[in-house]
Design a protein around this motif. Structure first.
Motif, PDB file in Angstrom:
ATOM      1  N   ASP A  14      16.706 -16.438   4.919  1.00  0.00           N
ATOM      2  CA  ASP A  14      17.687 -15.462   5.394  1.00  0.00           C
ATOM      3  C   ASP A  14      18.289 -14.628   4.268  1.00  0.00           C
ATOM      4  OD1 ASP A  14      17.342 -16.304   8.012  1.00  0.00           O
ATOM      5  OD2 ASP A  14      18.929 -17.836   7.857  1.00  0.00           O
ATOM      6  N   ALA A  15      18.022 -15.008   3.033  1.00  0.00           N
ATOM      7  CA  ALA A  15      18.554 -14.258   1.890  1.00  0.00           C
ATOM      8  C   ALA A  15      17.655 -13.063   1.602  1.00  0.00           C
ATOM      9  CB  ALA A  15      18.648 -15.153   0.664  1.00  0.00           C
ATOM     10  N   LYS A  16      18.132 -11.873   1.906  1.00  0.00           N
ATOM     11  CA  LYS A  16      17.365 -10.654   1.690  1.00  0.00           C
ATOM     12  C   LYS A  16      17.588 -10.167   0.262  1.00  0.00           C
ATOM     13  CE  LYS A  16      16.401 -10.943   6.054  1.00  0.00           C
ATOM     14  NZ  LYS A  16      15.103 -11.497   6.477  1.00  0.00           N
ATOM     15  N   ILE A  17      16.497  -9.990  -0.474  1.00  0.00           N
ATOM     16  CA  ILE A  17      16.586  -9.613  -1.880  1.00  0.00           C
ATOM     17  C   ILE A  17      16.126  -8.171  -2.112  1.00  0.00           C
ATOM     18  CG2 ILE A  17      15.912 -10.195  -4.242  1.00  0.00           C
ATOM     19  CD1 ILE A  17      17.596 -12.339  -2.880  1.00  0.00           C
ATOM     20  N   LEU A  18      14.975  -7.811  -1.574  1.00  0.00           N
ATOM     21  CA  LEU A  18      14.418  -6.470  -1.755  1.00  0.00           C
ATOM     22  C   LEU A  18      14.590  -5.663  -0.485  1.00  0.00           C
ATOM     23  CD1 LEU A  18      11.087  -7.407  -3.597  1.00  0.00           C
ATOM     24  CD2 LEU A  18      13.280  -6.722  -4.624  1.00  0.00           C
ATOM     25  N   HIS A  19      15.008  -4.413  -0.647  1.00  0.00           N
ATOM     26  CA  HIS A  19      15.335  -3.586   0.514  1.00  0.00           C
ATOM     27  C   HIS A  19      14.596  -2.242   0.441  1.00  0.00           C
ATOM     28  CE1 HIS A  19      18.622  -6.456   1.174  1.00  0.00           C
ATOM     29  NE2 HIS A  19      18.932  -6.289  -0.101  1.00  0.00           N
ATOM     30  N   GLY A  20      13.475  -2.157   1.133  1.00  0.00           N
ATOM     31  CA  GLY A  20      12.779  -0.877   1.279  1.00  0.00           C
ATOM     32  C   GLY A  20      12.262  -0.270  -0.009  1.00  0.00           C
ATOM     33  N   ILE A  21      11.637  -1.075  -0.866  1.00  0.00           N
ATOM     34  CA  ILE A  21      11.108  -0.575  -2.136  1.00  0.00           C
ATOM     35  C   ILE A  21       9.842   0.242  -1.897  1.00  0.00           C
ATOM     36  CG2 ILE A  21      10.223  -1.177  -4.410  1.00  0.00           C
ATOM     37  CD1 ILE A  21      13.126  -1.882  -4.108  1.00  0.00           C
ATOM     38  N   THR A  22       9.815   1.454  -2.392  1.00  0.00           N
ATOM     39  CA  THR A  22       8.622   2.296  -2.391  1.00  0.00           C
ATOM     40  C   THR A  22       8.427   2.842  -3.799  1.00  0.00           C
ATOM     41  OG1 THR A  22       8.839   2.941  -0.062  1.00  0.00           O
ATOM     42  CG2 THR A  22       7.535   4.380  -1.473  1.00  0.00           C
ATOM     43  N   ALA A  23       7.295   2.529  -4.410  1.00  0.00           N
ATOM     44  CA  ALA A  23       7.070   2.934  -5.800  1.00  0.00           C
ATOM     45  C   ALA A  23       5.578   2.894  -6.098  1.00  0.00           C
ATOM     46  CB  ALA A  23       7.825   2.028  -6.764  1.00  0.00           C
ATOM     47  N   THR A  24       5.193   3.563  -7.173  1.00  0.00           N
ATOM     48  CA  THR A  24       3.818   3.542  -7.660  1.00  0.00           C
ATOM     49  C   THR A  24       3.817   3.065  -9.094  1.00  0.00           C
ATOM     50  OG1 THR A  24       3.093   5.348  -6.210  1.00  0.00           O
ATOM     51  CG2 THR A  24       1.783   4.917  -8.184  1.00  0.00           C
TER      52      THR A  24
END
Length: 321
Positions: A14-24
């Motif tokens: 339930d611990a959310k760490i990464l939120h919507g990462i978009t990268a190259t």
């Protein structure tokens, strides 16, 4: 071998760490994941290494989803140097580095004699002998390819790889500063800095396209930190795509081509060190009053900290009392 991340969400239960990462993460470059403690750097690296499956989002390598690759194929494409490396009691240098050949294990899950017998191959360590041996056997395999099933042909190529692996391992160890006599010494007889070199050798012997390192300079003396960063650059110059987690911003600016900046699990910025390390970003992400200057030795940006933003806040609070 560009690695693309699209709308990645991940965490632990339930611990959310990464939120919507978009990268190259560009191919053939050194990319550093930077940010304050707890921002998600190591979580992102674990996700890229398939140690922590994403809760949602996609990660592709040259257009192919990495979580759709077979484990063996993925292990041949990507090698990981973890932050904590457990070494079995009594294992020696030769055997530890040999374990880096795990993606090429035979059907019975064992290293072949050629993968283990490093010290017996001194005769191929001069000049281009190793390359000549490889080219000769490869030419023989290609000459026999008429009517050979594709699977059998690939098995032959694996045999070639196993044949030349000991020479590569010995060259690698010698290049990292280990004498021939030290190949048989117990790993635990070496200091922490030299063990890190061994762990790096284990990661490199796989000859993967991508090399991931999780805080590789932690606990190392300054000279070993510099040596490891130089080794990282040497691998990049050979065409390897390197992705590393770093805390030292000046190391990241000097040795890395591309920076990914995280804060509270979100992507704040990405680009070259000169583009990313601005006074505004340093204050926002790292809570420091700092300015980038050009290093007179390397010509790369370096961050000079004037004062911690936290100290300014504490001073302001003290005056208000």
């Amino acid at each position: 071998m560009a690695l693309h991340i699209h709308n990645l969400h991940n965490g632990y239960g339930d611990a959310k760490i990464l939120h919507g990462i978009t990268a190259t993460l560009p191919a053939g470059k050194i990319t550093a994941l930077i940010g304050p403690n707890g921002c998600g750097k190591s979580t992102l690296l674990k996700t890229l290494a398939r140690l922590l499956p994403p809760q949602s989002g996609d990660i592709t390598l040259d257009g192919e989803a990495i979580y759709h690759m077979s484990p063996r194929r993925f292990a041949r494409r990507l090698s990981l140097l973890p932050q904590h490396h457990m070494v079995p009691e009594g294992i020696n240098v030769r055997t530890l580095v040999g374990y880096g050949r795990s993606p090429y294990l035979n059907l019975w899950g064992r290293l072949g004699k050629a993968d283990l017998d490093i010290s017996a191959l001194d005769y191929v360590l001069q000049g281009d002998a190793e390359l000549q041996v490889f080219q000769t056997i490869l030419a023989q395999a290609e000459a026999q390819n008429d009517g050979m099933k594709q699977a059998e042909y690939h098995a032959k190529l694996e045999e070639i790889d196993a044949y030349t692996a000991p020479a590569r391992a010995a060259k690698l160890l010698n290049g990292l500063g280990f004498s021939q006599e030290e190949h048989s010494r117990p790993v635990k007889s070496f200091s922490g800095g030299w063990r890190m070199r061994l762990n790096l050798a284990q990661a490199l012997i796989c000859r993967a396209d991508l090399l991931l390192l999780d805080e590789p300079t932690t606990y190392l003396d300054l000279n070993h930190q510099i040596a490891l960063m130089d080794m990282m650059r040497a691998q990049q110059e050979k065409g390897t795509t390197v992705i590393t987690v770093l805390h030292d911003l000046n190391q990241a600016a000097r040795y890395c081509d591309h920076l990914i900046v995280l804060k509270a699990g979100q992507l704040v910025a990405e680009g070259s060190p000169a583009e990313v390390l601005t006074p505004a970003l340093l204050a926002d992400v790292f809570a420091v009053n700092a300015a980038p200057y050009t290093c007179p030795v390397s010509g790369k940006p370096m961050c000079i900290v004037k004062e911690s933003v936290l100290e300014e806040q504490a001073d302001a609070a003290a005056l208000a009392e």
